[in-house]
Design a protein around this motif. Structure first.
Motif, PDB file in Angstrom:
ATOM      1  N   ASP A   1      15.651 -24.307 -12.377  1.00 54.39           N
ATOM      2  CA  ASP A   1      16.919 -23.574 -12.461  1.00 54.39           C
ATOM      3  C   ASP A   1      17.376 -23.098 -11.083  1.00 54.39           C
ATOM      4  O   ASP A   1      18.570 -23.111 -10.773  1.00 54.39           O
ATOM      5  CB  ASP A   1      16.799 -22.387 -13.418  1.00 54.39           C
ATOM      6  CG  ASP A   1      16.670 -22.817 -14.868  1.00 54.39           C
ATOM      7  OD1 ASP A   1      17.068 -23.958 -15.205  1.00 54.39           O
ATOM      8  OD2 ASP A   1      16.161 -22.006 -15.670  1.00 54.39           O
ATOM      9  N   GLN A   2      16.433 -22.684 -10.245  1.00 52.48           N
ATOM     10  CA  GLN A   2      16.776 -22.259  -8.888  1.00 52.48           C
ATOM     11  C   GLN A   2      17.346 -23.423  -8.081  1.00 52.48           C
ATOM     12  O   GLN A   2      18.326 -23.257  -7.339  1.00 52.48           O
ATOM     13  CB  GLN A   2      15.544 -21.702  -8.173  1.00 52.48           C
ATOM     14  CG  GLN A   2      15.058 -20.377  -8.707  1.00 52.48           C
ATOM     15  CD  GLN A   2      13.797 -19.933  -7.971  1.00 52.48           C
ATOM     16  OE1 GLN A   2      13.751 -19.971  -6.744  1.00 52.48           O
ATOM     17  NE2 GLN A   2      12.789 -19.542  -8.720  1.00 52.48           N
ATOM     18  N   ILE A   3      16.749 -24.611  -8.234  1.00 53.49           N
ATOM     19  CA  ILE A   3      17.222 -25.805  -7.528  1.00 53.49           C
ATOM     20  C   ILE A   3      18.629 -26.157  -8.001  1.00 53.49           C
ATOM     21  O   ILE A   3      19.528 -26.442  -7.196  1.00 53.49           O
ATOM     22  CB  ILE A   3      16.261 -26.995  -7.742  1.00 53.49           C
ATOM     23  CG1 ILE A   3      14.864 -26.694  -7.195  1.00 53.49           C
ATOM     24  CG2 ILE A   3      16.830 -28.287  -7.166  1.00 53.49           C
ATOM     25  CD1 ILE A   3      14.780 -26.495  -5.713  1.00 53.49           C
TER      26      ILE A   3
ATOM     27  N   GLY B   1       8.412 -30.166  -1.799  1.00 56.84           N
ATOM     28  CA  GLY B   1       9.741 -29.698  -2.130  1.00 56.84           C
ATOM     29  C   GLY B   1      10.310 -30.330  -3.378  1.00 56.84           C
ATOM     30  O   GLY B   1       9.582 -30.701  -4.294  1.00 56.84           O
ATOM     31  N   ALA B   2      11.639 -30.455  -3.425  1.00 55.39           N
ATOM     32  CA  ALA B   2      12.335 -30.961  -4.602  1.00 55.39           C
ATOM     33  C   ALA B   2      13.600 -31.681  -4.157  1.00 55.39           C
ATOM     34  O   ALA B   2      14.063 -31.505  -3.027  1.00 55.39           O
ATOM     35  CB  ALA B   2      12.679 -29.806  -5.536  1.00 55.39           C
ATOM     36  N   ILE B   3      14.151 -32.492  -5.072  1.00 59.84           N
ATOM     37  CA  ILE B   3      15.405 -33.197  -4.799  1.00 59.84           C
ATOM     38  C   ILE B   3      16.316 -33.040  -6.005  1.00 59.84           C
ATOM     39  O   ILE B   3      15.882 -33.250  -7.140  1.00 59.84           O
ATOM     40  CB  ILE B   3      15.183 -34.704  -4.555  1.00 59.84           C
ATOM     41  CG1 ILE B   3      14.132 -34.935  -3.471  1.00 59.84           C
ATOM     42  CG2 ILE B   3      16.502 -35.385  -4.175  1.00 59.84           C
ATOM     43  CD1 ILE B   3      13.683 -36.385  -3.366  1.00 59.84           C
ATOM     44  N   ALA B   4      17.572 -32.675  -5.758  1.00 60.49           N
ATOM     45  CA  ALA B   4      18.587 -32.639  -6.809  1.00 60.49           C
ATOM     46  C   ALA B   4      19.503 -33.839  -6.603  1.00 60.49           C
ATOM     47  O   ALA B   4      20.004 -34.062  -5.497  1.00 60.49           O
ATOM     48  CB  ALA B   4      19.389 -31.343  -6.735  1.00 60.49           C
TER      49      ALA B   4
ATOM     50  N   GLU C   1      10.564 -20.053  -0.117  1.00 60.16           N
ATOM     51  CA  GLU C   1      11.659 -19.858  -1.064  1.00 60.16           C
ATOM     52  C   GLU C   1      12.482 -21.142  -1.109  1.00 60.16           C
ATOM     53  O   GLU C   1      12.329 -22.024  -0.270  1.00 60.16           O
ATOM     54  CB  GLU C   1      12.541 -18.674  -0.662  1.00 60.16           C
ATOM     55  CG  GLU C   1      13.197 -18.862   0.689  1.00 60.16           C
ATOM     56  CD  GLU C   1      13.932 -17.624   1.174  1.00 60.16           C
ATOM     57  OE1 GLU C   1      14.889 -17.802   1.940  1.00 60.16           O
ATOM     58  OE2 GLU C   1      13.558 -16.510   0.796  1.00 60.16           O
ATOM     59  N   VAL C   2      13.355 -21.238  -2.077  1.00 58.06           N
ATOM     60  CA  VAL C   2      14.204 -22.422  -2.207  1.00 58.06           C
ATOM     61  C   VAL C   2      15.237 -22.423  -1.096  1.00 58.06           C
ATOM     62  O   VAL C   2      16.012 -21.477  -0.944  1.00 58.06           O
ATOM     63  CB  VAL C   2      14.889 -22.454  -3.595  1.00 58.06           C
ATOM     64  CG1 VAL C   2      15.909 -23.579  -3.665  1.00 58.06           C
ATOM     65  CG2 VAL C   2      13.851 -22.604  -4.695  1.00 58.06           C
TER      66      VAL C   2
ATOM     67  N   ILE D   1      24.413 -26.566  -6.917  1.00 55.52           N
ATOM     68  CA  ILE D   1      25.803 -26.294  -7.319  1.00 55.52           C
ATOM     69  C   ILE D   1      26.485 -25.399  -6.288  1.00 55.52           C
ATOM     70  O   ILE D   1      27.624 -25.643  -5.884  1.00 55.52           O
ATOM     71  CB  ILE D   1      25.853 -25.682  -8.735  1.00 55.52           C
ATOM     72  CG1 ILE D   1      25.446 -26.746  -9.768  1.00 55.52           C
ATOM     73  CG2 ILE D   1      27.240 -25.114  -9.039  1.00 55.52           C
ATOM     74  CD1 ILE D   1      25.258 -26.206 -11.171  1.00 55.52           C
ATOM     75  N   LEU D   2      25.776 -24.388  -5.821  1.00 53.82           N
ATOM     76  CA  LEU D   2      26.323 -23.482  -4.810  1.00 53.82           C
ATOM     77  C   LEU D   2      26.664 -24.245  -3.529  1.00 53.82           C
ATOM     78  O   LEU D   2      27.719 -24.029  -2.936  1.00 53.82           O
ATOM     79  CB  LEU D   2      25.322 -22.357  -4.517  1.00 53.82           C
ATOM     80  CG  LEU D   2      25.802 -21.245  -3.598  1.00 53.82           C
ATOM     81  CD1 LEU D   2      26.951 -20.473  -4.242  1.00 53.82           C
ATOM     82  CD2 LEU D   2      24.654 -20.299  -3.274  1.00 53.82           C
TER      83      LEU D   2
END
Length: 156
Positions: free
Chosen positions: A5-7, A52-55, A75-76, A12-13
């Motif tokens: 949800d944070q990602i 990490g992560a990828i959107a 942190e993200v 989106i931001l």
């Protein structure tokens, strides 16, 4: 709020605020697919925390994705913004004599696309000259390397 949800919220931001120059440049030429005005997140790839992560966001009218790479520790935060090709990697089993039902009966794998010899093609003007069963384990956005690994793992 969990990590996914944070990602999603951070991606989106970034699309809305365009705080990175790369985002601003992409958005001058393209737009991401939106649902009710909100950027659509096609997939979030949560790697282990060190990686990490990828959107992945689909791009309107295009066959590629805007990819926002995130650090997740401490942190993200956005690490990089780029694109990812729309890539399909699958096994295709074909036959001139068997139906797709007979082809799929030879394995426990679940086919993701099938057609029979003589069926009309999507264009509607020609017919297939063979029967076919495709096996694509991950149709969602991902890197070529991950898609290939997933197919090989699936087949194993």
């Amino acid at each position: 709020m969990d990590l996914q949800d944070q990602i999603i919220q951070a991606a989106i931001l970034e699309i809305e605020q365009k705080s990175w120059g790369a985002t601003e440049q992409y958005m001058q030429i393209h737009d991401v697919v939106r649902i009710n005005g909100i950027p659509k997140i096609e997939r979030v790839d949560l790697k282990n925390e060190d990686e990490g992560a990828i959107a992945y966001l689909p791009v309107e009218g295009e066959r590629f994705y805007l990819a926002i790479y995130f650090d997740t520790v401490p942190e993200v935060s956005i690490r990089y913004i780029g694109t990812e090709d729309y890539t399909k990697i699958y096994l295709r089993a074909t036959s001139d004599t068997l139906t797709w039902q007979e082809i799929t009966a030879m394995t426990t794998l679940k086919a993701t696309e099938t057609f029979n010899k003589g069926d009309k093609r999507r264009s509607g003007t020609a017919v297939y000259k063979y029967s076919c069963a495709n096996y694509e384990p991950n149709p969602e956005p991902d890197t070529f390397e991950n898609k290939l690994k997933n197919l090989l793992d699936y087949l194993e």
